[in-house]
Motif scaffolding. Structure first.
Motif, PDB file in Angstrom:
ATOM      1  N   SER A 139       0.809  -1.217   0.000  1.00 29.70           N
ATOM      2  CA  SER A 139       0.000   0.000   0.000  1.00 29.70           C
ATOM      3  C   SER A 139       0.847   1.274   0.000  1.00 29.70           C
ATOM      4  CB  SER A 139      -0.923   0.001   1.226  1.00 29.70           C
ATOM      5  OG  SER A 139      -0.167  -0.089   2.429  1.00 29.70           O
ATOM      6  N   MET A 140       2.175   1.153   0.041  1.00 30.75           N
ATOM      7  CA  MET A 140       3.022   2.343   0.043  1.00 30.75           C
ATOM      8  C   MET A 140       2.830   3.144  -1.239  1.00 30.75           C
ATOM      9  SD  MET A 140       7.189   2.713   0.305  1.00 30.75           S
ATOM     10  CE  MET A 140       7.431   2.563  -1.459  1.00 30.75           C
ATOM     11  N   GLY A 141       2.824   4.460  -1.137  1.00 30.41           N
ATOM     12  CA  GLY A 141       2.648   5.303  -2.312  1.00 30.41           C
ATOM     13  C   GLY A 141       3.798   5.167  -3.290  1.00 30.41           C
ATOM     14  N   ARG A 142       3.541   5.455  -4.545  1.00 26.93           N
ATOM     15  CA  ARG A 142       4.568   5.351  -5.584  1.00 26.93           C
ATOM     16  C   ARG A 142       4.853   6.712  -6.245  1.00 26.93           C
ATOM     17  NH1 ARG A 142       4.395  -0.261  -6.570  1.00 26.93           N
ATOM     18  NH2 ARG A 142       3.703  -1.136  -4.588  1.00 26.93           N
ATOM     19  N   LYS A 143       4.087   7.718  -5.881  1.00 26.06           N
ATOM     20  CA  LYS A 143       4.232   9.017  -6.525  1.00 26.06           C
ATOM     21  C   LYS A 143       4.720  10.052  -5.510  1.00 26.06           C
ATOM     22  CE  LYS A 143       2.092   6.927  -9.937  1.00 26.06           C
ATOM     23  NZ  LYS A 143       2.853   6.361 -11.059  1.00 26.06           N
ATOM     24  N   GLY A 144       5.670  10.919  -5.950  1.00 26.32           N
ATOM     25  CA  GLY A 144       6.099  12.021  -5.116  1.00 26.32           C
ATOM     26  C   GLY A 144       7.245  11.682  -4.180  1.00 26.32           C
ATOM     27  N   ARG A 145       7.607  12.639  -3.336  1.00 26.76           N
ATOM     28  CA  ARG A 145       8.793  12.521  -2.495  1.00 26.76           C
ATOM     29  C   ARG A 145       8.628  11.567  -1.326  1.00 26.76           C
ATOM     30  NH1 ARG A 145      12.659  16.065  -3.619  1.00 26.76           N
ATOM     31  NH2 ARG A 145      12.191  17.782  -5.029  1.00 26.76           N
ATOM     32  N   GLY A 146       7.431  11.256  -0.946  1.00 25.75           N
ATOM     33  CA  GLY A 146       7.238  10.413   0.235  1.00 25.75           C
ATOM     34  C   GLY A 146       7.411   8.934  -0.013  1.00 25.75           C
ATOM     35  N   CYS A 147       7.773   8.540  -1.242  1.00 26.97           N
ATOM     36  CA  CYS A 147       7.802   7.100  -1.560  1.00 26.97           C
ATOM     37  C   CYS A 147       9.199   6.520  -1.635  1.00 26.97           C
ATOM     38  CB  CYS A 147       7.063   6.837  -2.873  1.00 26.97           C
ATOM     39  SG  CYS A 147       7.825   7.633  -4.306  1.00 26.97           S
ATOM     40  N   VAL A 148      10.241   7.236  -1.125  1.00 24.81           N
ATOM     41  CA  VAL A 148      11.581   6.669  -1.132  1.00 24.81           C
ATOM     42  C   VAL A 148      11.655   5.545  -0.103  1.00 24.81           C
ATOM     43  CG1 VAL A 148      12.428   8.339   0.562  1.00 24.81           C
ATOM     44  CG2 VAL A 148      14.030   7.204  -0.987  1.00 24.81           C
ATOM     45  N   LEU A 149      12.347   4.472  -0.446  1.00 20.45           N
ATOM     46  CA  LEU A 149      12.442   3.311   0.434  1.00 20.45           C
ATOM     47  C   LEU A 149      13.118   3.685   1.750  1.00 20.45           C
ATOM     48  CD1 LEU A 149      13.504   0.503  -2.088  1.00 20.45           C
ATOM     49  CD2 LEU A 149      11.254   0.898  -1.085  1.00 20.45           C
ATOM     50  N   GLY A 150      12.461   3.368   2.864  1.00 20.55           N
ATOM     51  CA  GLY A 150      12.974   3.673   4.192  1.00 20.55           C
ATOM     52  C   GLY A 150      12.609   5.043   4.697  1.00 20.55           C
TER      53      GLY A 150
END
Length: 553
Positions: A458-469
């Motif tokens: 369910s993690m977002g894939r768009k924008g700055r909030g989706c970097v791993l960790g």
């Protein structure tokens, strides 16, 4: 001039433009001898980057100067003649309207367009329905054939609307001839038949491994099923035995209590019998004393001496008899005592209470914990993962086997997809886990900077909030040359490594909520979280390439 249906079929094939795969429209012949539709030729040259160079789309001959294009009257007349003959014999023909982009059809598509016989195949480049007889010329020229019911539009290039004839190895995409003049100009392009054969060879080579893996998984699955059945049977047998013991214990307790109650009743009856006899005797004595006392009362009430003396003899005799009733101290019968029996039951109750406490305090035996040894984990829970192209960042190239992700300088024409990362060079796997134990390995020897881990589906894939960790929904190991760190929810923990890592191992235990990370057969770090929600292994590649390792059990 051709007059038969068969000859018409061959003529149609020979009078088809090799660019648009339709009957020539204003045919033009180049100096090399190849002919094309005038519009197709102009469009092909306009799409090239060099304005002064013209290339034949068929033989790739280069003309330093643009040839003087003239209409080929002979071919044009033949095309018109073919169309006329097809109209006379009532055969179906299709012509694409270049201005409006739709197909005009005559005849029926359920029959051969050359003889009205039953159609068995459709020739894709010629866009013709053919029976077995008229199919042979197309087979001899290795034309693409599909079932008669397949819609031809499904096999055409989305951008140009032309039949699919080529395959780009660099992008892994299907294309038409006109696509070669665009972004694929310097790519490695082969015919779809060649790509098909090569891919079949790759799949054929991997087929034994897949079969072996299936056999191994099937064997383990059978073992698991057998263990499940054994667990069910063992549990059911244990419950049945316990139920029998409970019935036996209850039966013994019931018998013991009944025997004790019977003994109590017997003792009670014996004592009551003795007490009854004593009571009857005392009641008789009481009655005699009551009668004597009544006689004395009447004698004392008589005032006349004669009358008193006349009855004195009988009175004295009765008094003599009453004098024998002396107050004798009665020894009471012993009180009924059932303390011994009660103590026996109390002992049984205490024993069961203590036994119950022991059962409650004793921990339930669990299967032995899996030793955190990579070889053991690899054999028991090893998984070969595959990358999901629909999630790949557009500057990442996914290998044909879907195991390697490479950061390139080429923008990939991936289609829009909600799972695609749009800002960071990341990609997730096809596989998603929410239960059980899973182990996989990632080869990072080709990348000096990368991030490997897992993320919630369910993690977002768009924008700055989706970097791993960088969010609560992902857990990541970061590698930068010979330095490593654990990264989760923007919290970074520096890890000590003896040398630059080449291979990472990951062991996910969903029920325990642990992701154990290995390097050189040693535990490097343990992430903890709620992994009962679906999670996916993920890769972030900043330099060169990273790949999932193929694990063979």
């Amino acid at each position: 001039m051709a007059s038969s249906s068969s000859e018409i079929g061959v003529t149609l094939d020979e009078l088809t433009c090799p660019v648009c795969f339709e009957l020539y429209k204003e045919p033009t012949t180049l100096p090399c001898g190849h002919s094309f539709c005038h519009l197709c030729l102009e469009t092909s040259w306009e799409s090239t980057e060099e304005d002064t160079t013209c290339v034949c789309p068929s033989c790739l001959d280069v003309f330093p100067q643009k040839p003087n294009l003239k209409k080929n009257v002979i071919i044009s007349n033949l095309v018109e003649n073919i169309k006329l003959k097809k109209g006379k014999v009532g055969l179906g023909v299709k012509v694409r309207d270049a201005d409006h982009g739709y197909m005009i059809s005559w005849g029926t598509e359920s029959y051969c367009e050359l003889c009205n016989g039953e159609a068995t195949k459709r020739c894709v480049p010629c866009d013709l329905l053919c029976c077995e007889k008229h199919l042979k010329p197309h087979q001899q020229q290795w034309h693409k054939l599909v079932s008669a019911g397949v819609k031809i539009e499904e096999l055409r290039c989305i951008e140009h609307g032309k039949p699919i004839r080529l395959y780009c190895k660099d992008d892994g995409s299907l294309m038409c001839l006109m696509c070669t003049a665009g972004e694929h100009q310097y790519h490695k392009v082969v015919a779809v038949e060649i790509a098909h054969a090569e891919l079949k060879d790759v799949l054929t080579a991997k087929y034994p491994h897949v079969s072996q893996s299936m056999e191994s998984v099937a064997s383990q699955l059978q073992q698991v099923q057998e263990e499940e059945e054994q667990a069910e049977n063992s549990s059911r047998d244990a419950e049945d035995r316990l139920e029998e013991k409970r019935m036996l214990v209850c039966q013994l307790v019931n018998v013991s209590v009944d025997l004790m109650k019977s003994e109590i009743k017997k003792r009670k009856m014996e004592k009551l019998s003795l007490l009854g006899k004593q009571r009857e005797k005392l009641e008789q004595q009481m009655e005699n004393l009551r009668q004597g006392k009544s006689t004395m009362d009447r004698a004392l009430q008589k005032l006349e001496a004669v009358s008193f003396l006349q009855g004195s003899k009988d009175l004295l005799k009765r008094l003599e008899t009453m004098s024998h009733f002396k107050s004798v101290q009665r020894t009471p019968l012993p009180v009924l005592d059932f303390s011994k029996e009660e103590k026996k039951l109390d002992g049984l109750i205490t024993f069961n209470k203590n036994y119950l406490l022991e059962i409650q305090k004793e921990p339930v035996e669990h299967p032995e914990e899996v030793e955190l040894d990579q070889n053991n984990l690899r054999n028991l829970y090893g998984r070969t993962l595959s990358l999901d192209p629909n999630s790949a960042y557009r500057w990442i190239k996914i290998s044909r086997g879907l195991t390697s992700a490479t950061l390139t300088g080429t923008y990939k024409q991936y289609p829009e997809h909600p799972d695609r990362f749009d800002l960071y060079p990341q990609v997730v796997s096809f596989e998603s886990f929410s239960s059980g134990r899973h182990y996989w390995e990632v080869d990072v020897s080709s990348s000096s900077s990368c991030g490997i881990g897992i993320c919630l589906n369910s993690m977002g894939r768009k924008g700055r909030g989706c970097v791993l960790g960088g969010n609560p929904e992902s857990w990541c190991l970061n590698k930068h040359y010979d330095k490593c760190s654990a990264y989760h929810n923007k919290q970074c923990t520096t890890l000590s490594v003896p040398r630059e890592p080449k291979l990472f191992g990951f062991f996910l235990d969903c029920e325990a909520g642990e992701l154990t990370c290995f390097i050189d057969s040693q535990v490097l770090h343990v992430f903890r979280g709620n992994f009962m929600d679906p999670v996916k292994p993920a890769i972030g590649v900043c330099v060169n390439s990273v790949r999932f390792v193929h694990l063979v059990k």
